[in-house]
Design an enzyme around this catalytic site. Structure first.
Site, PDB file in Angstrom:
ATOM      1  N   ARG A  53       0.782  -1.155  -0.135  1.00 34.39           N
ATOM      2  CA  ARG A  53      -0.212   0.082  -0.015  1.00 34.39           C
ATOM      3  C   ARG A  53       1.080   1.185  -0.160  1.00 34.39           C
ATOM      4  O   ARG A  53       2.082   1.040   0.121  1.00 34.39           O
ATOM      5  CB  ARG A  53      -0.903   0.093   1.196  1.00 34.39           C
ATOM      6  CG  ARG A  53      -0.571  -0.736   2.512  1.00 34.39           C
ATOM      7  CD  ARG A  53      -0.318   0.177   3.922  1.00 34.39           C
ATOM      8  NE  ARG A  53      -0.325   1.598   3.596  1.00 34.39           N
ATOM      9  CZ  ARG A  53       0.996   2.135   3.657  1.00 34.39           C
ATOM     10  NH1 ARG A  53       2.192   1.798   3.844  1.00 34.39           N
ATOM     11  NH2 ARG A  53       0.684   3.669   3.827  1.00 34.39           N
ATOM     12  N   GLY A  54       0.203   2.512  -0.146  1.00 36.87           N
ATOM     13  CA  GLY A  54       0.984   3.488  -0.231  1.00 36.87           C
ATOM     14  C   GLY A  54       1.181   3.853  -1.629  1.00 36.87           C
ATOM     15  O   GLY A  54       1.577   2.949  -2.596  1.00 36.87           O
ATOM     16  N   ARG A  89      -7.345  -0.594  -6.929  1.00 34.05           N
ATOM     17  CA  ARG A  89      -7.669   0.636  -5.956  1.00 34.05           C
ATOM     18  C   ARG A  89      -7.945   1.888  -6.781  1.00 34.05           C
ATOM     19  O   ARG A  89      -7.237   2.164  -7.605  1.00 34.05           O
ATOM     20  CB  ARG A  89      -6.675   0.888  -4.983  1.00 34.05           C
ATOM     21  CG  ARG A  89      -6.508  -0.428  -3.849  1.00 34.05           C
ATOM     22  CD  ARG A  89      -5.627  -0.131  -2.625  1.00 34.05           C
ATOM     23  NE  ARG A  89      -6.152   0.742  -1.705  1.00 34.05           N
ATOM     24  CZ  ARG A  89      -5.671   1.356  -0.767  1.00 34.05           C
ATOM     25  NH1 ARG A  89      -4.257   1.277  -0.409  1.00 34.05           N
ATOM     26  NH2 ARG A  89      -6.262   2.223   0.188  1.00 34.05           N
ATOM     27  N   ASP A 232      -2.101  10.876  -2.044  1.00 33.62           N
ATOM     28  CA  ASP A 232      -2.398  10.045  -3.283  1.00 33.62           C
ATOM     29  C   ASP A 232      -2.744  10.279  -4.601  1.00 33.62           C
ATOM     30  O   ASP A 232      -2.621   9.554  -5.565  1.00 33.62           O
ATOM     31  CB  ASP A 232      -3.637   9.234  -2.662  1.00 33.62           C
ATOM     32  CG  ASP A 232      -2.803   8.183  -1.483  1.00 33.62           C
ATOM     33  OD1 ASP A 232      -2.849   8.709  -0.341  1.00 33.62           O
ATOM     34  OD2 ASP A 232      -2.696   6.899  -1.696  1.00 33.62           O
TER      35      ASP A 232
HETATM   36  O1  MRU Z   1      -4.661   3.406   2.186  1.00 35.01           O
HETATM   37  P1  MRU Z   1      -3.164   3.384   2.084  1.00 35.01           P
HETATM   38  O2  MRU Z   1      -2.427   2.930   3.245  1.00 35.01           O
HETATM   39  O3  MRU Z   1      -2.474   2.907   0.760  1.00 35.01           O
HETATM   40  O4  MRU Z   1      -2.969   4.975   2.113  1.00 35.01           O
HETATM   41  C1  MRU Z   1      -1.711   5.674   1.848  1.00 35.01           C
HETATM   42  C2  MRU Z   1      -1.592   7.127   2.289  1.00 35.01           C
HETATM   43  O5  MRU Z   1      -2.532   7.784   2.219  1.00 35.01           O
HETATM   44  C3  MRU Z   1      -0.369   7.844   2.205  1.00 35.01           C
HETATM   45  O6  MRU Z   1      -0.332   8.914   2.917  1.00 35.01           O
HETATM   46  C4  MRU Z   1      -0.133   7.918   0.449  1.00 35.01           C
HETATM   47  O7  MRU Z   1      -0.245   6.962  -0.194  1.00 35.01           O
HETATM   48  C5  MRU Z   1       1.311   8.820   0.582  1.00 35.01           C
HETATM   49  S1  MRU Z   1       2.583   7.538   0.283  1.00 35.01           S
HETATM   50  C6  MRU Z   1       4.054   8.205   0.224  1.00 35.01           C
END
Ligand code: MRU
Length: 340
Positions: A53-54, A89, A232
């Site tokens: 994720r991220g 996603r 994101d």
């Molecule tokens: O739902 P996630 O854990 O994928 O969300 C991640 C985030 O919101 C992070 O802050 C974002 O992806 C920045 S990653 C460098």
């Protein structure tokens, strides 16, 4: 970055065994387990189930996944694998950016091993961008802004290596400065508590966990010098989609005159969207709020219920922070101050 003193990446190509390796982030901080595969479906599922994720890590995973897809199943590359990855996603635009890059490469005639090299290059470029973001960010944070609040995990787990929001913190730390990080726990999936706090411990950066609801109060008490978050998706006007709770942080930061920085590589910018209103926001299952998961004393993962049977829950995974609430957006190309 370091895991028990050894350098590690969130996702990478294992040239010896000819497979893609990633860390199963759902098990952290309790268990550090790496997975390996040659099957693109495993990577699509890793994104869907948030084992990876991220935003930048999701993008790199899709790039590797599509390279494998061409190798093992070229006939279904366009009709099955591209939509399969694009559907994993909805919010992080890095996913779509990576899919576009791989689609273009195949259309231009790139094949086999060259596609793996392209995916490696894609991941490597994200890491280079993060290092550069770290240099810019360290400049902003070096001006006495050492007590830094961050939300979710925009660390190396989320961005292949170094992280986006954390890159400046790691840069300062390695320069011998001593930043202190307030880590928002980040309900409901606890990416702050489970991932960011663990990353900080592994690197030896001082940090303290905060309940999400405590952040505004810590600002009011004068205990926060700056807020640094990832993103994101960033629209053309500078509106930023990030983990749910970021918008509330921005309101409190504005009220208390605390600078709020957003760190993101170019792959997170979506110039096709005029403003944040058009950013698709992922809605996730109610069970993430109604239940909690952790490890008990015997080392077993357990899920427990938190609310009465019959209670419903609404679970938007991201929110949009208007550009007016952001002090600067920092990418590998420099520091941008959204026009107010
Ligand atoms: O739902 P996630 O854990 O994928 O969300 C991640 C985030 O919101 C992070 O802050 C974002 O992806 C920045 S990653 C460098």
């Amino acid at each position: 970055m370091l895991v028990e003193g050894r350098a590690c990446r969130a996702i990478e190509w294992d040239a010896t065994n000819g497979c893609v390796c990633w860390i199963d982030q759902r098990l952290l901080p309790f268990r550090f387990e790496r997975r390996a595969t040659k099957d693109p479906e495993d990577l699509a599922r890793a994104i869907e189930t948030m084992a990876v994720r991220g935003a930048p890590t999701i993008g790199a995973t899709a790039a590797y996944g599509l390279a494998l897809a061409w190798i093992v199943d070229p006939c279904r590359f366009a009709d099955h694998w591209l939509p399969r990855f694009r559907g994993t996603r909805p919010t992080a635009v890095n996913l779509f950016h990576a899919c576009d890059v791989m689609e273009r490469a195949v259309a231009e005639g790139l094949r086999g091993r060259r596609l793996i090299e392209l995916a490696e290059d894609y991941a490597e470029r994200e890491v280079r961008a993060n290092r550069r973001i770290g240099e810019f960010m360290a400049e902003c944070l070096a001006r006495g802004r050492r007590r830094i609040l961050t939300h979710c995990n925009a660390g190396w787990l989320a961005a292949v290596d170094w992280g986006t929001a954390t890159a400046g913190i790691y840069a300062l730390h390695r320069q011998g400065e001593r930043p202190h990080v307030w880590v928002d726990e980040t309900r409901p999936r606890l990416q702050g508590a489970r991932l960011t706090a663990w990353e900080m411990l592994q690197e030896g950066v001082s940090c303290t966990l905060l309940a999400d609801g405590a952040a505004a109060w810590m600002m009011a008490r004068g205990e926060v010098d700056a807020i640094v978050v990832g993103a994101d998706r960033i629209a053309r006007n500078g509106d930023v989609a990030n983990k749910i709770g970021t918008y509330a942080l921005s309101l409190a930061a504005r009220e208390h005159g605390i600078p709020m920085y957003v760190a993101a590589p170019s792959s997170t910018f979506d110039m096709s969207l005029e403003s944040g209103r058009a950013i698709p926001i992922e809605e996730r299952g109610a069970e993430e709020l109604l239940e909690a998961e952790g490890m008990d004393e015997s080392g077993a993962f357990r899920r427990v219920r938190l609310a009465a049977e019959g209670v419903d829950a609404c679970n938007p995974a991201f929110d949009v922070t208007p550009f007016q609430n952001i002090s600067a957006i920092i990418s590998e190309q420099g520091i941008f101050t959204p026009e107010r």
